[in-house]
Scaffold this motif. Sequence first.
Motif, PDB file in Angstrom:
ATOM      1  N   ASN A 144      -2.589   4.818  10.273  1.00 34.91           N
ATOM      2  CA  ASN A 144      -1.291   5.098  11.006  1.00 34.91           C
ATOM      3  C   ASN A 144      -0.379   5.808  10.226  1.00 34.91           C
ATOM      4  O   ASN A 144       0.404   6.659  10.596  1.00 34.91           O
ATOM      5  CB  ASN A 144      -0.933   3.852  11.727  1.00 34.91           C
ATOM      6  CG  ASN A 144       0.479   4.145  12.327  1.00 34.91           C
ATOM      7  OD1 ASN A 144       0.740   4.874  13.233  1.00 34.91           O
ATOM      8  ND2 ASN A 144       1.625   3.768  11.560  1.00 34.91           N
ATOM      9  N   ALA A 145      -0.142   5.344   9.083  1.00 30.05           N
ATOM     10  CA  ALA A 145       0.975   5.835   8.296  1.00 30.05           C
ATOM     11  C   ALA A 145       0.937   7.297   8.078  1.00 30.05           C
ATOM     12  O   ALA A 145       0.131   7.975   7.851  1.00 30.05           O
ATOM     13  CB  ALA A 145       0.986   5.228   6.819  1.00 30.05           C
ATOM     14  N   GLY A 146       2.316   7.804   8.034  1.00 29.79           N
ATOM     15  CA  GLY A 146       2.487   9.396   7.852  1.00 29.79           C
ATOM     16  C   GLY A 146       3.691   9.785   7.500  1.00 29.79           C
ATOM     17  O   GLY A 146       4.856   8.800   7.679  1.00 29.79           O
ATOM     18  N   CYS A 147       3.698  11.009   6.996  1.00 27.57           N
ATOM     19  CA  CYS A 147       5.133  11.688   6.709  1.00 27.57           C
ATOM     20  C   CYS A 147       5.141  12.813   7.060  1.00 27.57           C
ATOM     21  O   CYS A 147       4.292  13.817   6.896  1.00 27.57           O
ATOM     22  CB  CYS A 147       5.538  11.126   5.179  1.00 27.57           C
ATOM     23  SG  CYS A 147       4.767  12.251   3.870  1.00 27.57           S
ATOM     24  N   HIS A 205      -3.572  11.877  19.153  1.00 27.05           N
ATOM     25  CA  HIS A 205      -2.437  12.287  19.419  1.00 27.05           C
ATOM     26  C   HIS A 205      -1.365  11.296  20.009  1.00 27.05           C
ATOM     27  O   HIS A 205      -1.864  10.954  21.142  1.00 27.05           O
ATOM     28  CB  HIS A 205      -2.204  13.600  19.732  1.00 27.05           C
ATOM     29  CG  HIS A 205      -0.655  14.147  20.184  1.00 27.05           C
ATOM     30  ND1 HIS A 205       0.154  14.164  19.100  1.00 27.05           N
ATOM     31  CD2 HIS A 205      -0.144  14.124  21.414  1.00 27.05           C
ATOM     32  CE1 HIS A 205       1.255  14.796  19.604  1.00 27.05           C
ATOM     33  NE2 HIS A 205       1.315  14.577  20.916  1.00 27.05           N
ATOM     34  N   PRO A 206      -0.471  10.552  19.259  1.00 29.29           N
ATOM     35  CA  PRO A 206       0.462   9.347  20.080  1.00 29.29           C
ATOM     36  C   PRO A 206       1.377  10.063  21.213  1.00 29.29           C
ATOM     37  O   PRO A 206       1.814   9.216  21.917  1.00 29.29           O
ATOM     38  CB  PRO A 206       0.981   8.883  18.949  1.00 29.29           C
ATOM     39  CG  PRO A 206       1.204   9.806  17.908  1.00 29.29           C
ATOM     40  CD  PRO A 206       0.214  10.732  18.039  1.00 29.29           C
ATOM     41  N   GLY A 207       1.559  11.300  21.090  1.00 30.04           N
ATOM     42  CA  GLY A 207       2.826  11.983  21.773  1.00 30.04           C
ATOM     43  C   GLY A 207       3.826  12.136  21.147  1.00 30.04           C
ATOM     44  O   GLY A 207       3.682  12.055  19.800  1.00 30.04           O
ATOM     45  N   ALA A 208       4.989  12.707  21.701  1.00 29.14           N
ATOM     46  CA  ALA A 208       6.048  13.014  20.779  1.00 29.14           C
ATOM     47  C   ALA A 208       6.693  11.851  21.007  1.00 29.14           C
ATOM     48  O   ALA A 208       7.205  11.351  22.125  1.00 29.14           O
ATOM     49  CB  ALA A 208       6.817  14.222  21.280  1.00 29.14           C
ATOM     50  N   VAL A 209       7.053  10.991  19.757  1.00 31.13           N
ATOM     51  CA  VAL A 209       7.812   9.531  20.095  1.00 31.13           C
ATOM     52  C   VAL A 209       8.973   9.413  19.212  1.00 31.13           C
ATOM     53  O   VAL A 209       8.979  10.144  17.922  1.00 31.13           O
ATOM     54  CB  VAL A 209       6.687   8.755  19.462  1.00 31.13           C
ATOM     55  CG1 VAL A 209       6.956   7.184  19.840  1.00 31.13           C
ATOM     56  CG2 VAL A 209       5.352   8.951  19.999  1.00 31.13           C
ATOM     57  N   LEU A 248       0.761  -1.259  -0.057  1.00 35.59           N
ATOM     58  CA  LEU A 248       0.012   0.148   0.047  1.00 35.59           C
ATOM     59  C   LEU A 248       0.843   1.067   0.250  1.00 35.59           C
ATOM     60  O   LEU A 248       1.623   1.440   0.907  1.00 35.59           O
ATOM     61  CB  LEU A 248      -0.945  -0.068   1.291  1.00 35.59           C
ATOM     62  CG  LEU A 248      -1.659   1.378   1.558  1.00 35.59           C
ATOM     63  CD1 LEU A 248      -2.700   1.601   0.552  1.00 35.59           C
ATOM     64  CD2 LEU A 248      -2.334   1.179   2.744  1.00 35.59           C
ATOM     65  N   ASP A 249       0.903   1.997  -1.099  1.00 34.78           N
ATOM     66  CA  ASP A 249       1.457   3.277  -1.037  1.00 34.78           C
ATOM     67  C   ASP A 249       0.377   4.320  -1.050  1.00 34.78           C
ATOM     68  O   ASP A 249      -0.327   4.666  -2.086  1.00 34.78           O
ATOM     69  CB  ASP A 249       2.544   3.565  -2.539  1.00 34.78           C
ATOM     70  CG  ASP A 249       3.163   4.555  -2.396  1.00 34.78           C
ATOM     71  OD1 ASP A 249       2.789   5.494  -1.601  1.00 34.78           O
ATOM     72  OD2 ASP A 249       4.032   4.903  -3.250  1.00 34.78           O
ATOM     73  N   LEU A 250       0.332   5.034  -0.059  1.00 25.96           N
ATOM     74  CA  LEU A 250      -0.784   5.905   0.164  1.00 25.96           C
ATOM     75  C   LEU A 250      -0.508   7.272  -0.787  1.00 25.96           C
ATOM     76  O   LEU A 250      -1.525   8.070  -0.969  1.00 25.96           O
ATOM     77  CB  LEU A 250      -0.704   6.435   1.483  1.00 25.96           C
ATOM     78  CG  LEU A 250      -1.525   5.404   2.624  1.00 25.96           C
ATOM     79  CD1 LEU A 250      -0.886   5.353   3.886  1.00 25.96           C
ATOM     80  CD2 LEU A 250      -2.799   5.346   2.436  1.00 25.96           C
TER      81      LEU A 250
END
Length: 311
Positions: free
Chosen positions: A109-112, A220-224, A81-83
């Motif tokens: 979840n994917a993001g850039c 928001h997952p937090g600063a990870v 899967l290429d979004l």
Amino acid sequence: MVVIKLYVAITKGVCKSKKRLEGKTIIITGANTGIGKETALDLAMRGGRIILACRDLKKASLAKDDIVEKSGNSNVSIKKLDLASLDSVREFAADVLKNEPKLHILINNAGCAAIEKRRTVDGLENQMQTNHFGHFLLTNLLIGMVGLIEKTHVINVSADLSFLCRNLNLDDLNFAHDSTTGTLLAPLKIYGASKLCNILFSKELSNKLQSLAVTVNSLHPGAVLTEFGRFSIVANIFMRLFAPFLKSPKEGAQTTIYLAVADDVANVTGQYFRDCKIVKPSKLAQDAGIAKKLWEVSETIVQLKPLEKYF
Ligand SMILES: NC(=O)c1ccc[n+]([C@@H]2O[C@H](COP(=O)([O-])OP(=O)(O)OC[C@H]3O[C@@H](n4cnc5c(N)ncnc54)[C@H](OP(=O)(O)O)[C@@H]3O)[C@@H](O)[C@H]2O)c1
């Protein structure tokens, strides 16, 4: 330094649910590394059928082997899967619709965070397409699979940087005419807009699906500390400077996992979460009118065909 570390340790949310997921099918986009991979590992340990939706099959295969080894669950598969390609999203969805009888949890979840403004093969702005348009199309194509018989959850991983976006120009969602173009801040501004879109999309989708057994939430997952800084100077500098204070990927995955399994949020929908708690997103992110318009404009941009429209 000790005080900040203590603060992060005290406030971070932890999913305490022991829920098992045998018989449940879960798709996680961007699951070969970072928060997505940790989410996949946790859900695999709970016995679910896990589909890692990744653009790089080599990386995905390594992640799969690691997840299978650590979880002891061999029901883990990979799909391309290429979004950043509308064709790739359509091919992925067609494969899932053909081969998977059920879908119980969809984790977008994917993001850039990119270093520069760039056009995709579809001529759209790269961060906007990867983070918002790709997931918007994917979810629309799969929506017929969810909520008809069993409770299902759609989870969109957003970011508090959505607060950076003070004005979403719905006439220029691909930033073709933006005044900050060429400045160091331009990519950050687009990232903030794309993450705002994740929240608005979640809100509108939760409204549309109210009559079905589907919850749609964003977080928001937090600063990870992940590989997230690799394509962006600003994100890279931030990650290096603040590394000791950042959450581990496992800690960053907790709110996603919580939304996927916890009984106390099984019926909660249309909300934004941080550290396993409901919090208020920006004012703009709560604007139902903008959420509705964003949906309409996004439908046009991803060229949703009449047969692909569920609503
Ligand atoms: N890290 C943080 O501090 C932070 C804070 C707030 C929000 N978030 C959000 O959390 C999510 C996960 O980020 P992370 O920190 O785990 O970052 P990460 O380690 O960089 O992982 C991102 C994942 O997304 C995938 N991806 C990127 N572009 C893609 C595309 N075009 N098609 C398919 N997959 C693509 C990456 O694949 P490749 O490995 O092939 O590049 C990777 O699997 C993102 O949505 C991000 O916006 C992160």
